[in-house]
Design a protein around this motif. Sequence first.
Motif, PDB file in Angstrom:
ATOM      1  N   GLY A  41       0.680  -1.215   0.020  1.00  0.00           N
ATOM      2  CA  GLY A  41       0.031  -0.036   0.025  1.00  0.00           C
ATOM      3  C   GLY A  41       0.987   1.116   0.092  1.00  0.00           C
ATOM      4  N   PHE A  45       1.020   4.561  -2.645  1.00  0.00           N
ATOM      5  CA  PHE A  45       0.515   5.938  -1.870  1.00  0.00           C
ATOM      6  C   PHE A  45       0.822   7.185  -2.841  1.00  0.00           C
ATOM      7  N   THR A  49      -5.381   7.435  -3.538  1.00  0.00           N
ATOM      8  CA  THR A  49      -6.115   6.549  -2.532  1.00  0.00           C
ATOM      9  C   THR A  49      -6.650   4.969  -3.160  1.00  0.00           C
ATOM     10  N   LEU A  52      -3.463   2.954  -3.536  1.00  0.00           N
ATOM     11  CA  LEU A  52      -3.032   2.732  -2.269  1.00  0.00           C
ATOM     12  C   LEU A  52      -3.786   1.512  -1.568  1.00  0.00           C
TER      13      LEU A  52
END
Length: 166
Positions: A41, A45, A49, A52
């Motif tokens: 994740g 980033f 979002t 992620l």
Amino acid sequence: MEPSASSPVSPVPSVAPHFDERLTAPRSWWVIAGLLGLSGGLVMFPLGTVPLLGGLIVAAVLAGAAVSSYGSARIRVVAGSLVAGDARIPVAALGAAEVLDAEEARAWRMHKADPRAFMLMRSYVPRAVRIEVTDPSDPTPYVYLSSREPEALAAALDAVRAGARD
């Protein structure tokens, strides 16, 4: 009283295992798998979002699948056979089982090991059982199995052998 033809009684008796052990991965490996998911994740980033969350989920699922598959090794003594991983060996083709403490197990994994042997090893299980293969047509000299309960495995093999002699 005799059972009727429509009776649900099965003529084949169910075969319960004499020994059944799953060599599951330790909890720390699951923590590491979770951290790998978190890392996936974090790599995504900078992209936003949704990437992620996608990276987090994909990395966590892949790491979890790897830990689960490695930790799914199973050792069973059932129906007159020793089933260890993908191997199925009749107990009649096996000799006596030798229970190994942590030090002896390490020696049999390292300098005493024979490359022809069948070995189901897990580094996180310190004890093991070494069973001689007595079948003259089989080039495998012995079976080495990591086990958390090596005494119970050896006893189950002895019980099957004793039951076959009766």
